[in-house]
Write an enzyme that holds these catalytic residues in place. Structure first.
Site, short mmCIF file in Angstrom:
data_model
loop_
_atom_site.label_atom_id
_atom_site.label_comp_id
_atom_site.label_asym_id
_atom_site.label_seq_id
_atom_site.Cartn_x
_atom_site.Cartn_y
_atom_site.Cartn_z
CG HIS A 33 -50.60 25.66 -56.97
ND1 HIS A 33 -49.55 26.46 -56.56
CD2 HIS A 33 -51.38 25.52 -55.87
CE1 HIS A 33 -49.69 26.77 -55.28
NE2 HIS A 33 -50.80 26.22 -54.84
CD GLU A 34 -54.78 23.95 -55.61
OE1 GLU A 34 -54.63 23.27 -54.59
OE2 GLU A 34 -54.68 25.21 -55.62
CG HIS A 88 -51.14 21.82 -52.55
ND1 HIS A 88 -50.34 22.16 -51.49
CD2 HIS A 88 -51.53 22.99 -53.11
CE1 HIS A 88 -50.26 23.50 -51.40
NE2 HIS A 88 -50.98 24.02 -52.39
CD GLU A 97 -49.36 26.84 -51.02
OE1 GLU A 97 -49.03 26.96 -52.21
OE2 GLU A 97 -50.53 26.57 -50.67
#
Lengths: 497, 497
Positions: free
Chosen positions: B263-264, B267, B293
């Site tokens: 997830h990160e 980003h 997101e």
């Protein structure tokens, strides 16, 4: 008057906040910043340095200092000494043009990444351009600031107020005269001490665990500090509530993390022990780098390489590492004190350590004095090593590239280590008059030692100058005899000389 | 004119340097600062925030912007959009008094440490005072800044330009109408998926190794970023050359580190992919948090929880962890997609995730609107969880204390996650028209996916607003239908509905 002091303190506080930000960026650059991110962070360091400069060199501040200086007798002791310290710093700073100051700080922030890469790749040429610029700045700044006697005196004074080439020549001369024949005697004696077990297999994660244990054991407060990793171990303090140390974990070199941690832990305990009355202010820091190194090297060597220190905890270490299974405490004690000419300063034994410092002292003196140039450093380094220690590095990684200091602009710092050794021995002598140091170690009562140091040294921060401090504790000034006696006794016993 | 632009850019650069320092302090506070050091570092954040504020709100800057605005047609596209962006930021900022701005920034810097401790001790009362102050500031700032319709609109717009309560009510209404009956159907079907193996023993050091591997595998560039640990995973970017992510390692919860990292990583890949023409400037960042997101949740879910993603690398994971020895890829795929009502948002499955966001959206709306107060939060939280997910936290740690956002003042951020899911599905649909996404995953050619995203999204930074960006890629605006269809197909297959 009250208003002036308030405003003065406000400005000092503003500088403090900026300086903490700069320190945090240095911490980041040296412990974790990604390779390509170093440029931006270094620019931030440069920018904030110029802000820090401007905040305290403003017309308002200069006038405030003049005003307060006239009414000195109305100030408290802390206010008065803060004023003195600030005035001295500002005078120094204002001789350097702000743009050059900014550029220099950018350069030294970047320098450490460049040095680390050059060191890793074992290639001095990658670092020499950056170092040339740093040396050029140093020489220029000394010209701006002025000097008496040797130009090197100006930057010696930054780390050890009052220190000069003249005093150091004599100091090192004495050490050399005493130690070189003694080292020779030990070598001739031929008795060998086994230290090979320290180069066996020590898994990094276990070393990490032990480093945390030993830092806490000697008195490092983890609520007010952290431990991390870097290419070259160092200590950084924002204030007494945030003191950070680094170490390095090398799989086949246990001493590196253990004694690195104890050494930096000694620095940190000093900073964590600053008195609350001066904490966070200009005076709330170690008084000189010589005294600082006395604390780190006291913990590392006088305590950390003593038999009494390990007696109650050696079992702890042994249980962690298979490689120590068959080494008893006596073997361990001798192994960590094995004396031999070696190439890397931070891993040198206590006896030969001062010779490493002499090499750096003479090189820095010549470099700052303009007698040698950066391009000659690898050659000169190797020649001096040969002359003082009788061995020569086979490459620059284990030679001129080994230390981080020059990349950070820390010329003039190295003598602090030798002074620290000497101060440490003097302090040890005094401490023994007040308490049974070995008993404290054997009973795991290291807090007693820390408390003694807190009371006699740490709490004062910069309230006492180094000479004053050492005079108050020992009744005399810097005296290398105690160190020489300590070494002769310790190594005489180990080697039967 | 040329001079004005140069000066304008200089001031922007100055703000950038200060903001990087602030970001570095936040990074430090959240990843490593010792407990007692947080106060000083928070003061530094507050101080630098006021400096950042002053740099861009100076009379000089206001005049420069006015001047440049009149000659807009002479500016390049990048200069023009930078000017717009800066003018908007400054207008926002100048409505808030600088001292309050500083105090607020100190408060939110400290808030995260306070929250982390309250969460650790499972005691909301430790955090409520700090949160009350933050909410008070938020309400006051919204009053200063003004609002149309609902006060919450003002801060929604900070994270997703143009977003309003009216739009979100409709958006969440649609999601609720479609998803709640579907979730019910799956529950009634009663087919169970086994995910228990994900809660077995996964040693932290192995998780750490795998996190590094998977971050690099999806395209995170370690020369321009690092990975670290924090209580709540997050991404922080100084510029495209320094993008940092955190994750957390929980011994009996493999998903936390693996999907947290992916997830990160999503980003971070966005920020590392910013175009060189805008890098380092005001436009050189993700265009909105909704789009941000979309990238993180695209990597985490659409890619990271697909069968094709794991096909070539599941073996790698399995070899690392004894606990996966008897789990084949099909079992693994189903396990990481097990759907069930759960308490912790970051560990929720894709299907129930939006319900977690609805809980937060409604609470924030009511809190900012003054319909509820901080002291009521634990009760309201639990009621909403009961209403939307049918389960209730047994304590605040797994309830209202689970997310870091409010402690950092990030009210208005949560809807971005739901918007991100929807954008991600829309982007995925477009991507599939251009390339065989599953084939790229199965052939370990993730660079193809990254390049597509770089070209279509990342390089533009803030040059395109979210609506414009999504319109250019998909030919239409925000449309939740794609997300609903995606979920129904995926979970229909897994659960046979």
């Amino acid at each position: 008057m009250k208003k002036s002091i308030e405003r003065f303190n406000e400005i000092i506080r503003e500088k403090k906040l900026i300086d903490v930000a700069i320190a945090a960026l240095h911490w980041d650059l040296e412990t974790q910043a990604p390779k390509k991110g170093q440029e931006l962070l270094s620019d931030v360091v440069g920018y904030l340095s110029s802000k820090s400069y401007k905040v305290v060199t403003s017309d308002e501040m200069v006038l405030l200092i003049e005003e307060l200086d006239k009414k000195k007798e109305e100030l408290t002791e802390i206010e008065g000494k803060t004023l003195e310290e600030v005035a001295k710093d500002i005078e120094k700073l204002m001789k350097i043009p702000v743009l050059e100051y900014r550029e220099y700080n950018e350069l030294t922030a970047k320098g450490q990444g460049i040095w680390a890469e050059a060191r890793e790749k074992n290639d001095f040429s990658l670092f020499s351009e950056s170092l040339e610029k740093i040396v050029e700045f140093q020489r220029r700044f000394i010209k701006y600031r002025g000097y008496e006697g040797h130009p090197y005196n100006t930057i010696l004074d930054d780390y050890e107020p009052g220190m000069t080439v003249e005093k150091l020549d004599e100091f090192f001369g004495y050490l050399r005269k005493e130690l070189v024949p003694f080292i020779k005697k030990i070598k001739e004696k031929g008795k060998s001490v086994d230290g090979t077990f320290l180069k066996k297999d020590f898994p990094e994660d276990k070393q990490m665990e032990f480093s945390k244990f030993i830092a806490e054991y000697i008195g490092f407060d983890f609520e007010r500090g952290i431990i991390s990793e870097s290419a070259h171990p160092f200590t950084l303090n924002y204030d007494k509530n945030d003191v950070r140390i680094t170490t390095r974990y090398i799989r086949n070199m246990l001493s590196s993390s253990v004694f690195g941690t104890i050494h930096e832990g000694g620095h940190a305990i000093y900073e964590q022990g600053i008195g609350n009355d001066i904490a966070g202010g200009i005076l709330g820091e170690g008084t000189s780098m010589g005294i600082h190194e006395s604390q780190s090297r006291f913990y590392e060597n006088i305590l950390g390489r003593s038999r009494a220190f390990w007696k109650p905890i050696y079992r702890e270490l042994q249980d962690k590492f298979e490689a120590l299974k068959d080494v008893d405490i006596d073997g361990f004690y001798k192994g960590i004190n094995k004396s031999e000419a070696s190439l890397i300063r931070v891993e040198a034994d206590e006896l030969t350590y001062s010779l490493h410092i002499m090499v750096r002292y003479e090189i820095e003196k010549a470099l700052i004095g303009g007698d040698i140039e950066v391009r000659e450093l690898p050659r000169v380094w190797n020649e001096k090593m040969k002359e003082y220690l009788g061995i020569e590095p086979s490459n620059d990684r284990e030679g001129v590239l080994q230390d981080v200091h020059w990349s950070a602009g820390l010329m003039g710092y190295f003598p602090s280590y030798a002074l620290g050794n000497v101060y440490a021995s003097q302090i040890h002598t005094s401490m023994k008059k007040d308490m049974d140091v070995d008993a404290a170690l054997e009973n795991k009562e290291l807090y007693k030692i820390k408390e003694w140091l807190n009371q006699k040294i740490h709490r004062f921060g910069k309230l006492k100058k180094p000479e004053e401090l050492i005079m108050d504790i020992t009744g005399e000034g810097l005296n290398a005899k105690y160190f020489v006696d300590y070494l002769k006794e310790k190594y005489g016993n180990i080697y039967g000389v």
